[in-house]
Scaffold this motif. Sequence first.
Motif, short mmCIF file in Angstrom:
data_model
loop_
_atom_site.label_atom_id
_atom_site.label_comp_id
_atom_site.label_asym_id
_atom_site.label_seq_id
_atom_site.Cartn_x
_atom_site.Cartn_y
_atom_site.Cartn_z
N MET A 225 0.83 -1.20 0.00
CA MET A 225 0.00 0.00 0.00
C MET A 225 0.86 1.25 0.00
O MET A 225 0.57 2.23 -0.71
N LEU A 226 1.93 1.24 0.79
CA LEU A 226 2.85 2.38 0.81
C LEU A 226 3.50 2.57 -0.56
O LEU A 226 3.64 3.70 -1.04
N TRP A 227 3.88 1.47 -1.18
CA TRP A 227 4.48 1.50 -2.51
C TRP A 227 3.49 2.11 -3.51
O TRP A 227 3.86 2.99 -4.31
N LEU A 228 2.25 1.68 -3.47
CA LEU A 228 1.24 2.19 -4.40
C LEU A 228 0.96 3.68 -4.18
O LEU A 228 0.78 4.44 -5.13
N VAL A 229 0.90 4.09 -2.92
CA VAL A 229 0.66 5.51 -2.61
C VAL A 229 1.81 6.36 -3.13
O VAL A 229 1.59 7.42 -3.75
N CYS A 230 3.04 5.92 -2.90
CA CYS A 230 4.20 6.66 -3.39
C CYS A 230 4.19 6.75 -4.91
O CYS A 230 4.50 7.80 -5.49
N ALA A 231 3.82 5.64 -5.56
CA ALA A 231 3.75 5.63 -7.02
C ALA A 231 2.67 6.57 -7.53
O ALA A 231 2.87 7.29 -8.52
N ALA A 232 1.52 6.60 -6.85
CA ALA A 232 0.42 7.49 -7.26
C ALA A 232 0.81 8.95 -7.11
O ALA A 232 0.51 9.79 -7.98
N ILE A 233 1.49 9.28 -6.02
CA ILE A 233 1.94 10.66 -5.81
C ILE A 233 2.95 11.06 -6.87
O ILE A 233 2.91 12.17 -7.42
N LEU A 234 3.86 10.12 -7.18
CA LEU A 234 4.87 10.40 -8.21
C LEU A 234 4.23 10.57 -9.58
O LEU A 234 4.70 11.38 -10.40
N CYS A 235 3.16 9.83 -9.85
CA CYS A 235 2.47 9.95 -11.14
C CYS A 235 1.91 11.36 -11.33
O CYS A 235 1.85 11.87 -12.46
N ILE A 236 1.48 11.97 -10.25
CA ILE A 236 0.93 13.33 -10.34
C ILE A 236 2.01 14.33 -10.73
O ILE A 236 1.78 15.24 -11.53
N ARG A 237 3.19 14.14 -10.19
CA ARG A 237 4.28 15.08 -10.42
C ARG A 237 5.08 14.72 -11.68
O ARG A 237 5.39 15.59 -12.48
N LYS A 238 5.40 13.45 -11.82
CA LYS A 238 6.18 12.99 -12.96
C LYS A 238 5.55 11.70 -13.47
O LYS A 238 5.84 10.62 -12.97
N LYS A 239 4.69 11.83 -14.46
CA LYS A 239 3.87 10.71 -14.90
C LYS A 239 4.69 9.50 -15.31
O LYS A 239 4.41 8.37 -14.90
N LYS A 240 5.71 9.70 -16.12
CA LYS A 240 6.48 8.58 -16.63
C LYS A 240 7.22 7.85 -15.51
O LYS A 240 7.19 6.61 -15.43
N ALA A 241 7.86 8.61 -14.64
CA ALA A 241 8.58 8.00 -13.52
C ALA A 241 7.61 7.28 -12.60
O ALA A 241 7.91 6.20 -12.07
#
Length: 252
Positions: free
Chosen positions: A16-32
Motif C-alpha cells: 500500500m505504501l508503494w502504491l501511494v508513493c507511485a500514485a503521488i509520483l504519477c501526479i508530479r512525474k507521470k512517466k517515472a
Amino acid sequence: MDPLLKTLLMPLPLLMLWLVCAAILCIRKKKAGLWLLLPAILSLWLGSSSAITERLAAQLEMRYPAYQSTSAIDNIIVLGCYHSDFSALPLSSQLADCSLGRLTEALVLWHQQPQARLILSGQLPAHRKSHTQISAELAVALGVDARKILRLTEPTNTQQEAAAIAPYIVDQQNVLVTSAMHMPRSMRWFDYYGAEVTAAPTHYQVRRAAGEHGITGYLPSPHGIRTLTLAQYEYLGLWQQSFKLWWDPEDP
C-alpha cells in the motif's frame, strides 16, 4: 521486534505504501510514476496468488513431517498464539485459528495417550484474559483431566516459552505442537535451551501439491495474501532469531 514495526513490515502495508508513493509520483512525474506503479501492481498480484505464496510457505511448513509415532509420550507441549477478549464469544471462538488448530492437534494426541501431561503456555500482554487459561478451559471442556495440564502463563513469545518449558521436560519423551510454519523457529529455540522435543506440526496453510493449483492459483485471492503475510512474519522471526544468536549466543 516491536509489534507495530512487524505489522508495518507485512506485505499489505508495504504494498500500500508503494502504491501511494507511485500514485503521488504519477501526479508530479507521470512517466517515472508509471515505472514505479507497474512493479507495485505486479507485486500485489504475485503476492496474492496462492500458486506463488504457497511455494514460499512450503519451504517452512514441509521441514518437519506430520507426527505419526506410537511411542509413549510424557509431555505434549502446545505453544500459544492468539485469542480474543470479546466476552460475547463462546469459548471455542475465543481462540484464534492458529491456537485452535494447535490445541486440536494436541488433544488428538492426548486422547491417544492420556497418560501424557499437556503443557500450555503463552500470554498476550495487552489482553485481559490469560491465553493459557482459555486454552486450558477449552481442553478441559473437551475431556482433558485438569490435573494433567501444566499452565505456564508468563511467557509472551516463543523464546520465553522454550526457556520456561525446558526445565519441566528433562529426560522425557516430548512432543511439540505448533503451526507448521512456526515449527522451524520453535525447534531452534528448544534446541538452544537443551530441550529434546519431537515436532508435531499442524495448522498448515499449504494443503496441496505445487502442481495442483491450476490457473485459478495464479489469480489474486485472500488466501494468497494471508499465506504471504504468515510466511513473511516467520521469515522475519527467523532472521531476528539468527541475529540474536549471532550477536550474543550465550544470552540472546
